[in-house]
Design a protein around this motif. Structure first.
Motif, PDB file in Angstrom:
ATOM      1  N   ILE A 127       0.587  -0.985   0.077  1.00 22.81           N
ATOM      2  CA  ILE A 127       0.127  -0.361  -0.109  1.00 22.81           C
ATOM      3  C   ILE A 127       0.714   1.607  -0.923  1.00 22.81           C
ATOM      4  O   ILE A 127       0.668   2.311  -0.473  1.00 22.81           O
ATOM      5  CB  ILE A 127      -1.399   0.320   1.602  1.00 22.81           C
ATOM      6  CG1 ILE A 127      -1.726   1.102   1.267  1.00 22.81           C
ATOM      7  CG2 ILE A 127      -0.191   0.470   2.612  1.00 22.81           C
ATOM      8  CD1 ILE A 127      -3.263   0.990   2.008  1.00 22.81           C
ATOM      9  N   ALA A 128       1.960   0.988   0.714  1.00 23.30           N
ATOM     10  CA  ALA A 128       2.836   1.911   0.662  1.00 23.30           C
ATOM     11  C   ALA A 128       3.283   3.521  -0.422  1.00 23.30           C
ATOM     12  O   ALA A 128       3.175   4.472  -0.784  1.00 23.30           O
ATOM     13  CB  ALA A 128       4.210   2.318   1.648  1.00 23.30           C
ATOM     14  N   VAL A 129       3.883   2.183  -1.747  1.00 29.90           N
ATOM     15  CA  VAL A 129       4.404   2.733  -2.766  1.00 29.90           C
ATOM     16  C   VAL A 129       3.373   2.665  -3.124  1.00 29.90           C
ATOM     17  O   VAL A 129       3.530   4.352  -4.622  1.00 29.90           O
ATOM     18  CB  VAL A 129       5.474   1.071  -3.670  1.00 29.90           C
ATOM     19  CG1 VAL A 129       5.478   1.684  -4.916  1.00 29.90           C
ATOM     20  CG2 VAL A 129       6.466   0.741  -3.017  1.00 29.90           C
ATOM     21  N   PRO A 130       1.621   2.302  -3.980  1.00 29.99           N
ATOM     22  CA  PRO A 130       1.153   2.848  -4.369  1.00 29.99           C
ATOM     23  C   PRO A 130       0.942   4.799  -4.543  1.00 29.99           C
ATOM     24  O   PRO A 130       0.598   4.941  -5.030  1.00 29.99           O
ATOM     25  CB  PRO A 130       0.162   1.842  -5.097  1.00 29.99           C
ATOM     26  CG  PRO A 130       0.425   0.532  -4.635  1.00 29.99           C
ATOM     27  CD  PRO A 130       2.092   1.188  -3.591  1.00 29.99           C
ATOM     28  N   LEU A 131       0.912   4.398  -2.738  1.00 30.49           N
ATOM     29  CA  LEU A 131      -0.178   6.268  -2.243  1.00 30.49           C
ATOM     30  C   LEU A 131       0.967   6.920  -2.620  1.00 30.49           C
ATOM     31  O   LEU A 131       0.950   8.212  -2.674  1.00 30.49           O
ATOM     32  CB  LEU A 131      -0.617   5.337  -1.071  1.00 30.49           C
ATOM     33  CG  LEU A 131      -1.198   4.459  -0.198  1.00 30.49           C
ATOM     34  CD1 LEU A 131      -1.788   4.772   0.949  1.00 30.49           C
ATOM     35  CD2 LEU A 131      -2.782   5.171  -1.121  1.00 30.49           C
ATOM     36  N   ILE A 132       2.448   6.090  -2.151  1.00 32.19           N
ATOM     37  CA  ILE A 132       3.576   7.380  -2.688  1.00 32.19           C
ATOM     38  C   ILE A 132       3.558   7.878  -3.764  1.00 32.19           C
ATOM     39  O   ILE A 132       3.964   9.101  -4.162  1.00 32.19           O
ATOM     40  CB  ILE A 132       4.608   7.079  -1.934  1.00 32.19           C
ATOM     41  CG1 ILE A 132       4.525   6.747  -0.583  1.00 32.19           C
ATOM     42  CG2 ILE A 132       5.860   7.708  -1.962  1.00 32.19           C
ATOM     43  CD1 ILE A 132       5.826   5.583   0.156  1.00 32.19           C
ATOM     44  N   VAL A 133       3.674   6.677  -4.602  1.00 32.40           N
ATOM     45  CA  VAL A 133       3.440   7.510  -6.104  1.00 32.40           C
ATOM     46  C   VAL A 133       2.106   8.334  -6.400  1.00 32.40           C
ATOM     47  O   VAL A 133       2.777   9.513  -7.358  1.00 32.40           O
ATOM     48  CB  VAL A 133       3.475   6.322  -6.822  1.00 32.40           C
ATOM     49  CG1 VAL A 133       3.178   6.740  -8.743  1.00 32.40           C
ATOM     50  CG2 VAL A 133       4.509   5.215  -6.746  1.00 32.40           C
ATOM     51  N   LEU A 134       0.959   8.042  -6.075  1.00 27.98           N
ATOM     52  CA  LEU A 134      -0.032   9.227  -6.349  1.00 27.98           C
ATOM     53  C   LEU A 134       0.091  10.509  -6.035  1.00 27.98           C
ATOM     54  O   LEU A 134      -0.069  11.335  -6.064  1.00 27.98           O
ATOM     55  CB  LEU A 134      -1.232   8.671  -5.873  1.00 27.98           C
ATOM     56  CG  LEU A 134      -2.130   7.470  -6.789  1.00 27.98           C
ATOM     57  CD1 LEU A 134      -3.215   6.902  -6.237  1.00 27.98           C
ATOM     58  CD2 LEU A 134      -2.035   8.076  -7.697  1.00 27.98           C
ATOM     59  N   TYR A 135       0.584  10.291  -4.697  1.00 29.02           N
ATOM     60  CA  TYR A 135       1.040  12.108  -3.564  1.00 29.02           C
ATOM     61  C   TYR A 135       2.092  12.784  -4.354  1.00 29.02           C
ATOM     62  O   TYR A 135       1.843  13.718  -4.600  1.00 29.02           O
ATOM     63  CB  TYR A 135       1.765  11.804  -2.267  1.00 29.02           C
ATOM     64  CG  TYR A 135       1.867  13.040  -1.149  1.00 29.02           C
ATOM     65  CD1 TYR A 135       1.315  13.694  -1.089  1.00 29.02           C
ATOM     66  CD2 TYR A 135       3.435  13.267  -1.300  1.00 29.02           C
ATOM     67  CE1 TYR A 135       1.542  14.683  -0.475  1.00 29.02           C
ATOM     68  CE2 TYR A 135       3.654  14.526  -0.675  1.00 29.02           C
ATOM     69  CZ  TYR A 135       2.936  14.900  -0.486  1.00 29.02           C
ATOM     70  OH  TYR A 135       3.578  16.341   0.438  1.00 29.02           O
ATOM     71  N   LEU A 136       2.952  12.142  -4.903  1.00 27.46           N
ATOM     72  CA  LEU A 136       3.962  12.674  -5.782  1.00 27.46           C
ATOM     73  C   LEU A 136       3.630  13.109  -7.224  1.00 27.46           C
ATOM     74  O   LEU A 136       3.356  14.444  -7.308  1.00 27.46           O
ATOM     75  CB  LEU A 136       5.393  11.754  -6.106  1.00 27.46           C
ATOM     76  CG  LEU A 136       6.245  11.246  -4.920  1.00 27.46           C
ATOM     77  CD1 LEU A 136       6.552  10.719  -5.418  1.00 27.46           C
ATOM     78  CD2 LEU A 136       6.708  12.137  -4.196  1.00 27.46           C
ATOM     79  N   LEU A 137       2.652  12.003  -7.704  1.00 23.09           N
ATOM     80  CA  LEU A 137       2.079  12.966  -9.074  1.00 23.09           C
ATOM     81  C   LEU A 137       0.929  13.871  -8.872  1.00 23.09           C
ATOM     82  O   LEU A 137      -0.030  14.639  -9.836  1.00 23.09           O
ATOM     83  CB  LEU A 137       1.092  11.948  -9.596  1.00 23.09           C
ATOM     84  CG  LEU A 137       2.001  10.601 -10.751  1.00 23.09           C
ATOM     85  CD1 LEU A 137       1.285   9.361 -11.126  1.00 23.09           C
ATOM     86  CD2 LEU A 137       3.328  11.489 -11.341  1.00 23.09           C
ATOM     87  N   GLY A 138       0.242  14.049  -7.420  1.00 20.98           N
ATOM     88  CA  GLY A 138      -0.713  14.866  -7.165  1.00 20.98           C
ATOM     89  C   GLY A 138      -2.533  14.777  -7.492  1.00 20.98           C
ATOM     90  O   GLY A 138      -3.090  15.289  -7.372  1.00 20.98           O
ATOM     91  N   ARG A 139      -1.992  13.467  -7.126  1.00 19.60           N
ATOM     92  CA  ARG A 139      -3.132  12.542  -7.959  1.00 19.60           C
ATOM     93  C   ARG A 139      -4.650  11.940  -6.634  1.00 19.60           C
ATOM     94  O   ARG A 139      -4.340  10.433  -6.850  1.00 19.60           O
ATOM     95  CB  ARG A 139      -3.480  11.952  -8.832  1.00 19.60           C
ATOM     96  CG  ARG A 139      -3.218  12.535  -9.815  1.00 19.60           C
ATOM     97  CD  ARG A 139      -4.076  13.667 -10.300  1.00 19.60           C
ATOM     98  NE  ARG A 139      -5.441  13.303 -10.537  1.00 19.60           N
ATOM     99  CZ  ARG A 139      -6.088  12.598 -11.623  1.00 19.60           C
ATOM    100  NH1 ARG A 139      -5.479  12.772 -12.502  1.00 19.60           N
ATOM    101  NH2 ARG A 139      -7.322  12.474 -11.523  1.00 19.60           N
TER     102      ARG A 139
END
Length: 329
Positions: free
Chosen positions: A17-29
Motif C-alpha cells: 500500500i505504501a508504494v502506490p500511495l506515495i506515487v500518487l502523492y508525488l503525482l498530486g492525484r
C-alpha cells in the motif's frame, strides 16, 4: 492465535500500500488513492500457502477487486438509485463469498470486495474513472503480485518453488453461507440507507463479516468484536482526522496501521479493529475529503446496524438448520 510469521505478511502488506500511495502523492492525484488502496489488498491473500498457490489466489482476488470497482464506478456514473446499488453490492457479496469458499481463499469471505464496490459506488464519478480503476487499481494489483514473487524468489532462491509447483485448483461449491451473506448484506444495506444515504455500505460490510463463517457461536463472537472494536477504533480515527495532519503524514499512518492490522488480525479480530477502522476512514478521507464528524458517526452507526442485522440473520439461519436436521421436524 499464534504469531505464525505475521511480521512477513505485515511488511508485505505495508509495502504493497505504501508504494502506490506515495506515487500518487508525488503525482498530486490522491483523489485516485482509493483505487490503489483496494488494489493493494491483493497482497493479503494466501499468507499460509505455498508461493504458486499464493500467487494464483492473489491473482484471483486482484481480478475480483478490479471487477467490483468497475461495477461500483459504473453504478456511480449512471447515477443508479441507492436501492439498485445496494442490490448489486449484495449480489457481489454472495458471488465473491461463493468464490472464496469454493476455492478456499484466505482470508475468506467478501468483506474487501463489498467495501470496494460500496465505497466506489458512493463516490461521484465520470466515465474516465473506469479507466482510472483499470490503470491505478490494476497497477496496484500487479505491484502486489510482483512483490510477492520477488520476496518468494529471495526467500526460496528457486523459480520452481515460486512459480512451478502449482497444485490443481479444485472448486468445491457450497452456497449455503454465500446466500446467507447476501441476504444479510442486502437487509443491512436497505436498513442502513434509510438513515444514511452516503455510507450504507459500511452496514453491508459489517453484516458480511459477521456471516462469513458457518458456526453460529463464531458469528456472534465476530459481531460483538466488530462493533466494540469499531467503536473504539473510531476514537483513534477521530483524533487523527480532527488533527488535520498533512497528507503525507496520513499516508504514513495508513502504511503503519496496515502492517499492524496484519500483525493482529489472525490473533484477535476485536483488537485488530482498533487499526482497521482508522485505515478504512482514512482511505475514504484521502480520496474524498469528508467532515470528520460525519465519517465517525456514520461508521459507528452503520456498523451497529450491520452487526445487529448479521446477528439476527445468523440466529435465524441456525434455527432453520436445526429444524432441517431434526428428525420428524
Amino acid at each position: 492465535g499464534p504469531h505464525a510469521g505475521a511480521h512477513r505478511v505485515a511488511l508485505r502488506a505495508a509495502t504493497s500500500i505504501a508504494v502506490p500511495l506515495i506515487v500518487l502523492y508525488l503525482l498530486g492525484r490522491m483523489d485516485l488513492s482509493i483505487y490503489a488502496s483496494f488494489g493493494s489488498l491483493t497482497s493479503l491473500y494466501g499468507r499460509f500457502h505455498y508461493y504458486p498457490d499464493r500467487l494464483r489466489m492473489q491473482l484471483g482476488a486482484g481480478l475480483v477487486f478490479i471487477i467490483v470497482m468497475v461495477i461500483g464506478t459504473l453504478l456511480a456514473v449512471l447515477d443508479a438509485e441507492t436501492t439498485v446499488r445496494i442490490m448489486v453490492v449484495a449480489l457481489i457479496a454472495t458471488l465473491v463469498t461463493g468464490i472464496a469458499i469454493g476455492y478456499k481463499w484466505h482470508p475468506g469471505g467478501a468483506t474487501f470486495a463489498v467495501f470496494a464496490a460500496g465505497a466506489v459506488a458512493t463516490i461521484p464519478g465520470d466515465w474516465i474513472n473506469v479507466a482510472h480503476v483499470l490503470l491505478v487499481g490494476g497497477s496496484s494489483v500487479l505491484f502486489s503480485l510482483f512483490l510477492t514473487a520477488v520476496l518468494g524468489l529471495l526467500r526460496t532462491r528457486s523459480v520452481q518453488e515460486v512459480f512451478l509447483r502449482l497444485e490443481p485448483s479444485v472448486y468445491e461449491p457450497d452456497w449455503s453461507v454465500p446466500v446467507t451473506v447476501g441476504v444479510g448484506a442486502l437487509l443491512a444495506g436497505l436498513i442502513g440507507q434509510t438513515f444514511d444515504d452516503d455510507h450504507w455500505y459500511w452496514a453491508m460490510v459489517a453484516a458480511s463479516v459477521v456471516l462469513a463463517g458457518k458456526a453460529t457461536t463464531a458469528r456472534l463472537t465476530r459481531s460483538l468484536q466488530r462493533f466494540v472494536g469499531t467503536t473504539l477504533g473510531v476514537l483513534i480515527a477521530a483524533a487523527l482526522l480532527w488533527m488535520e495532519l498533512p497528507v503525507l503524514a496520513l499516508i504514513a499512518v495508513v502504511i503503519v496501521f496496515q502492517g499492524a492490522a496484519e500483525l493482529l488480525i489472525g490473533r484477535n479480530y476485536g483488537i485488530a479493529m482498533l487499526v482497521v477502522t482508522p485505515i478504512a476512514l482514512l482511505m475514504i478521507s484521502l480520496a474524498n475529503p469528508t467532515a470528520p464528524e460525519t465519517l465517525v458517526f456514520d461508521r459507528v452507526f452503520e456498523t451497529f446496524i450491520g452487526s445487529l442485522v448479521g446477528t439476527m440473520v445468523a440466529l435465524v439461519s441456525a434455527k432453520l438448520r436445526t429444524e432441517r436436521t431434526t428428525p420428524g421436524a
